[in-house]
Motif scaffolding. Structure first.
Motif, mmCIF file in Angstrom:
data_model
loop_
_atom_site.group_PDB
_atom_site.id
_atom_site.type_symbol
_atom_site.label_atom_id
_atom_site.label_comp_id
_atom_site.label_asym_id
_atom_site.label_seq_id
_atom_site.Cartn_x
_atom_site.Cartn_y
_atom_site.Cartn_z
ATOM 1 N N CYS A 6 42.453 40.067 36.961
ATOM 2 C CA CYS A 6 41.836 39.144 37.910
ATOM 3 C C CYS A 6 41.384 39.958 39.115
ATOM 4 O O CYS A 6 42.214 40.553 39.815
ATOM 5 C CB CYS A 6 42.824 38.072 38.339
ATOM 6 N N ALA A 7 40.090 40.014 39.335
ATOM 7 C CA ALA A 7 39.543 40.919 40.338
ATOM 8 C C ALA A 7 38.526 40.232 41.229
ATOM 9 O O ALA A 7 37.789 39.351 40.792
ATOM 10 C CB ALA A 7 38.896 42.113 39.638
ATOM 11 N N VAL A 8 38.492 40.690 42.471
ATOM 12 C CA VAL A 8 37.498 40.223 43.422
ATOM 13 C C VAL A 8 36.224 41.035 43.224
ATOM 14 O O VAL A 8 36.271 42.264 43.151
ATOM 15 C CB VAL A 8 38.007 40.367 44.870
ATOM 16 N N GLY A 9 35.099 40.356 43.118
ATOM 17 C CA GLY A 9 33.810 41.025 42.967
ATOM 18 C C GLY A 9 33.385 41.104 41.510
ATOM 19 O O GLY A 9 34.150 40.804 40.598
ATOM 20 N N ILE A 42 38.689 38.452 34.612
ATOM 21 C CA ILE A 42 38.346 37.243 35.356
ATOM 22 C C ILE A 42 37.913 37.699 36.749
ATOM 23 O O ILE A 42 38.714 38.262 37.491
ATOM 24 C CB ILE A 42 39.539 36.272 35.456
ATOM 25 N N GLU A 43 36.649 37.488 37.055
ATOM 26 C CA GLU A 43 36.108 37.923 38.337
ATOM 27 C C GLU A 43 35.896 36.723 39.250
ATOM 28 O O GLU A 43 35.426 35.682 38.800
ATOM 29 C CB GLU A 43 34.789 38.654 38.127
ATOM 30 N N ALA A 57 43.176 32.614 47.223
ATOM 31 C CA ALA A 57 43.130 31.269 46.640
ATOM 32 C C ALA A 57 42.336 31.276 45.339
ATOM 33 O O ALA A 57 42.741 30.652 44.345
ATOM 34 C CB ALA A 57 42.531 30.276 47.638
ATOM 35 N N LEU A 58 41.224 31.984 45.322
ATOM 36 C CA LEU A 58 40.418 32.081 44.100
ATOM 37 C C LEU A 58 41.179 32.824 43.002
ATOM 38 O O LEU A 58 41.153 32.428 41.836
ATOM 39 C CB LEU A 58 39.097 32.797 44.394
ATOM 40 N N SER A 100 49.094 38.830 34.657
ATOM 41 C CA SER A 100 47.849 38.895 35.411
ATOM 42 C C SER A 100 47.924 40.067 36.382
ATOM 43 O O SER A 100 48.768 40.080 37.278
ATOM 44 C CB SER A 100 47.603 37.598 36.188
ATOM 45 N N PHE A 101 47.048 41.041 36.169
ATOM 46 C CA PHE A 101 46.932 42.170 37.080
ATOM 47 C C PHE A 101 45.906 41.790 38.140
ATOM 48 O O PHE A 101 44.784 41.405 37.803
ATOM 49 C CB PHE A 101 46.479 43.426 36.332
ATOM 50 N N ILE A 102 46.294 41.880 39.395
ATOM 51 C CA ILE A 102 45.452 41.438 40.504
ATOM 52 C C ILE A 102 44.852 42.643 41.208
ATOM 53 O O ILE A 102 45.574 43.545 41.637
ATOM 54 C CB ILE A 102 46.276 40.610 41.515
ATOM 55 N N ILE A 103 43.529 42.638 41.330
ATOM 56 C CA ILE A 103 42.809 43.679 42.054
ATOM 57 C C ILE A 103 42.058 42.990 43.185
ATOM 58 O O ILE A 103 41.193 42.145 42.941
ATOM 59 C CB ILE A 103 41.826 44.439 41.140
ATOM 60 N N GLY A 104 42.406 43.336 44.404
ATOM 61 C CA GLY A 104 41.783 42.723 45.562
ATOM 62 C C GLY A 104 40.399 43.286 45.833
ATOM 63 O O GLY A 104 39.917 44.185 45.141
#
Length: 156
Positions: A6-9, A42-43, A57-58, A100-104
């Motif tokens: 799950c990544a931003v961008g 998931i972007e 939040a997203l 879920s691996f989170i990448i800011g």
């Protein structure tokens, strides 16, 4: 155990995307027999400019309910590839359905989301562009599956 990155961008077409897709395909192929995967990107994008809190939040909405949350963060634990493989196997063997691996984004991960994480990993003491982190994580997922399968990809 299903894997979400799950990544931003957005990771646009180009060499980074090609590498990412290649490693994720390898992970899915190798991990299937090990009950690892499939993996999914998931972007999310904060189009309203709400900063890290809005991004968090997203990201939270993007994760499956009950997923183990692992942030990719410079303050996280640095580990070897075999240790990462053992960690994935332990999570799988504990019956985790999703990780879920989170990448800011460029500013990192919101502290509130970071505090909710079950684990936090670092890819080293240097800070990496979040687009590179996706590729590096995908490669490490494939490497972990290869290690667990006894394949020749990881050499000591």
């Amino acid at each position: 155990m299903r894997v979400q990155i799950c990544a931003v961008g957005r990771l646009r077409k180009g060499p980074e995307r090609d590498l990412y897709d290649d490693y994720l395909t390898r992970f899915d192929r190798t991990g299937r027999a090990l009950a690892l995967g499939p993996a999914q990107l998931i972007e999310v994008e904060d189009k309203k400019g709400g900063g890290m809190a809005a991004e968090a939040a997203l990201l939270e909405r993007a994760m499956p309910d009950g997923a183990l949350i692992c942030t990719m963060d410079e303050r996280g634990k640095v580990m070897s590839s075999p240790d990462f493989a053992a960690l994935l196997a332990r999570w799988r063997d504990q019956g985790r359905q999703d990780v879920s691996f989170i990448i800011g984004g460029a500013d990192g991960i919101d502290p509130v989301l970071r505090s909710r994480a079950d684990a936090s990993l670092s890819l080293g003491k240097m800070v990496w562009p979040h687009m590179f982190v996706r590729v590096m994580l995908a490669e490490q997922l494939y490497r972990a599956a290869s290690i667990l399968a006894g394949g020749p990809y990881h050499r000591v």
